[in-house]
Design a protein around this motif. Sequence first.
Motif, short mmCIF file in Angstrom:
data_model
loop_
_atom_site.label_atom_id
_atom_site.label_comp_id
_atom_site.label_asym_id
_atom_site.label_seq_id
_atom_site.Cartn_x
_atom_site.Cartn_y
_atom_site.Cartn_z
N SER A 185 0.80 -1.25 -0.04
CA SER A 185 -0.07 0.16 -0.01
C SER A 185 0.76 1.35 0.11
O SER A 185 1.98 1.25 0.19
CB SER A 185 -0.95 0.14 1.17
OG SER A 185 -0.10 0.14 2.18
N ALA A 186 0.27 2.34 -0.43
CA ALA A 186 0.98 3.66 -0.49
C ALA A 186 1.43 3.92 0.97
O ALA A 186 0.92 3.75 2.23
CB ALA A 186 0.03 4.87 -0.79
N CYS A 187 2.71 4.46 1.11
CA CYS A 187 3.18 4.89 2.37
C CYS A 187 2.68 6.09 2.98
O CYS A 187 2.68 7.08 2.23
CB CYS A 187 4.94 5.18 1.98
SG CYS A 187 5.72 5.81 3.39
N ASN A 188 2.31 5.95 4.36
CA ASN A 188 1.70 6.88 4.87
C ASN A 188 2.53 8.26 5.36
O ASN A 188 2.23 9.39 5.39
CB ASN A 188 0.91 6.59 6.21
CG ASN A 188 -0.37 5.41 5.97
OD1 ASN A 188 -0.84 5.76 5.06
ND2 ASN A 188 -0.43 4.59 6.69
N ALA A 189 3.83 7.92 5.39
CA ALA A 189 4.73 8.88 5.79
C ALA A 189 4.97 10.01 4.74
O ALA A 189 5.12 11.16 5.03
CB ALA A 189 6.11 8.28 6.33
N CYS A 190 5.09 9.46 3.43
CA CYS A 190 5.52 10.45 2.32
C CYS A 190 4.40 10.60 1.51
O CYS A 190 4.28 11.21 0.37
CB CYS A 190 6.73 9.88 1.66
SG CYS A 190 6.43 8.18 0.87
N GLY A 191 3.02 10.07 1.78
CA GLY A 191 1.98 10.04 0.93
C GLY A 191 2.17 9.21 -0.43
O GLY A 191 1.47 9.30 -1.29
N GLY A 192 3.08 8.31 -0.58
CA GLY A 192 3.36 7.51 -1.68
C GLY A 192 4.22 8.39 -2.67
O GLY A 192 4.74 7.52 -3.89
N SER A 193 5.06 9.26 -2.41
CA SER A 193 5.84 10.07 -3.40
C SER A 193 7.38 9.45 -3.22
O SER A 193 8.33 9.67 -4.03
CB SER A 193 5.79 11.39 -3.20
OG SER A 193 6.39 11.70 -1.89
N GLY A 194 7.61 8.74 -1.83
CA GLY A 194 8.93 8.54 -1.69
C GLY A 194 9.93 9.59 -1.16
O GLY A 194 11.13 9.07 -0.96
N GLN A 195 9.42 10.64 -1.25
CA GLN A 195 10.25 11.75 -0.65
C GLN A 195 9.37 12.54 0.61
O GLN A 195 8.44 12.65 0.52
CB GLN A 195 10.79 12.50 -1.55
CG GLN A 195 11.47 12.02 -2.78
CD GLN A 195 11.84 12.90 -3.84
OE1 GLN A 195 10.91 13.87 -3.92
NE2 GLN A 195 13.35 12.94 -4.37
N ILE A 196 10.23 12.86 1.40
CA ILE A 196 9.60 13.84 2.38
C ILE A 196 10.53 15.22 2.42
O ILE A 196 11.54 15.34 1.80
CB ILE A 196 9.72 13.13 3.90
CG1 ILE A 196 11.36 12.87 4.22
CG2 ILE A 196 9.06 12.18 3.97
CD1 ILE A 196 11.24 12.32 5.48
N ILE A 197 10.10 16.36 3.17
CA ILE A 197 10.66 17.71 3.09
C ILE A 197 11.75 17.44 3.98
O ILE A 197 12.02 16.89 4.97
CB ILE A 197 9.67 18.52 3.74
CG1 ILE A 197 8.40 18.72 2.95
CG2 ILE A 197 10.23 19.86 4.16
CD1 ILE A 197 8.53 19.66 1.72
N ASP A 198 12.83 18.11 3.29
CA ASP A 198 14.22 18.25 4.10
C ASP A 198 14.32 19.82 4.52
O ASP A 198 14.45 19.96 5.77
CB ASP A 198 15.03 17.68 2.86
CG ASP A 198 16.80 18.00 3.59
OD1 ASP A 198 16.57 17.73 5.11
OD2 ASP A 198 17.67 18.40 2.89
N LYS A 199 13.90 20.66 3.78
CA LYS A 199 13.91 22.08 4.04
C LYS A 199 12.96 22.82 3.25
O LYS A 199 12.61 22.41 2.17
CB LYS A 199 15.45 22.67 3.57
CG LYS A 199 16.59 22.20 4.57
CD LYS A 199 17.90 22.56 4.03
CE LYS A 199 19.14 22.22 4.78
NZ LYS A 199 20.48 22.95 4.35
N LYS A 200 12.58 23.79 3.81
CA LYS A 200 11.31 24.53 3.13
C LYS A 200 11.15 25.99 3.68
O LYS A 200 11.38 26.10 4.90
CB LYS A 200 9.96 23.88 3.12
CG LYS A 200 9.27 23.87 4.38
CD LYS A 200 8.06 23.34 4.61
CE LYS A 200 7.32 23.25 5.89
NZ LYS A 200 6.89 24.82 6.02
#
Length: 374
Positions: A185-200
Amino acid sequence: MAKRDYYEILGVDKSATAAEIKKAYRKMAIKYHPDKNPGDAEAEAKFKEAAEAYEVLSNPDKKAKYDQFGHQAFDGSGGFGGGSMNMDDIFSQFGDIFGGAFGGGGFSGFGGGFGGGQRRVKGSNLRIRVKLTLEEIANGVEKKVKVKRKVQAPGTTYKTCSTCHGTGQVTRITNTILGRMQTASACNACGGSGQIIDKKPDEADAHGLIVKEETVSIKIPAGVVDGMQLKVSGKGNEAPGNGVAGDLLVAITEEKHATLQREGDNLHYDLYVSLPDAVLGNSKEIDTVTGKVRIKIEPGVQSGKILRLRGKGIPSINGYGKGDLLVHVNVWTPKTLNKEQKAFFEAMRADEHFEPKPESSDKSFFEKVKDMFS
């Protein structure tokens, strides 16, 4: 090159059910999938062609438009855009179609989010409504509209999701009476994108996006109808990370014309002429979607006569020529007369020239309506 019929591509007829269409597409997709045909450009082209056909025929609204207008309903803005499709788009939208057809793990190597490939998330679609005049519909038009859409904020960086390790999905193994079953199933942590925020930056939202106003150019083909929906690919909200942008959906609204009425590709115009003009004949200037034209009124014209100006209507959205402009002649009878005018018509009561003498060419109202629709 002209596009093939979508029903022909999938090998189904127009009466096929949604389940039959889905089954036919799955069969085509498995047959021509790039994993089964590595390096085969022809197979890849057929795979994309089948995906484009299914994308339209599986959607009730798009299917209805295609059945009515054919490929013209989507040209320049609809479907997948033919050869511009990429595998990421196809797999991200049709992953559920394939199921476990390729070893239970799905597909690999094309960024579809199956079998270890990184999944590309698609941004949400935006919807706007565009009002068009009859003149714009008849000639086609390019509209520039301002759209507020979410885009990646400058300075935003992403890193690989530690939960799914960049795959965009998590795998779970469950023990059942039938043995061990593996589900993904899609990853809950990244919403399925495979990436998370590093800096913004501070002004960005939790996904690293900001709202920006942008001017979008929309090419609208001639012959569109009220309620038709066009699609401008990639002009919806952007997705975080390496995702693809959503689409801008454009709903067409036809504005009412002052003197012309539309019926399909034909136009109707009510022309009122005076009694002297009807008796003696004259010429009159009337409106069309390409400007004013002058038409001749023959002496003795009868009220209810329909003059057909061929090719002065709306172009067919399917490219089958243009409709006609039907001019309905209405003889205006004066409601008040002075003494001299009244005396004249009193004297004409018994005149044989004023006696109604319909000929075979003077059709009845119902015959005129029948001719109008034939």
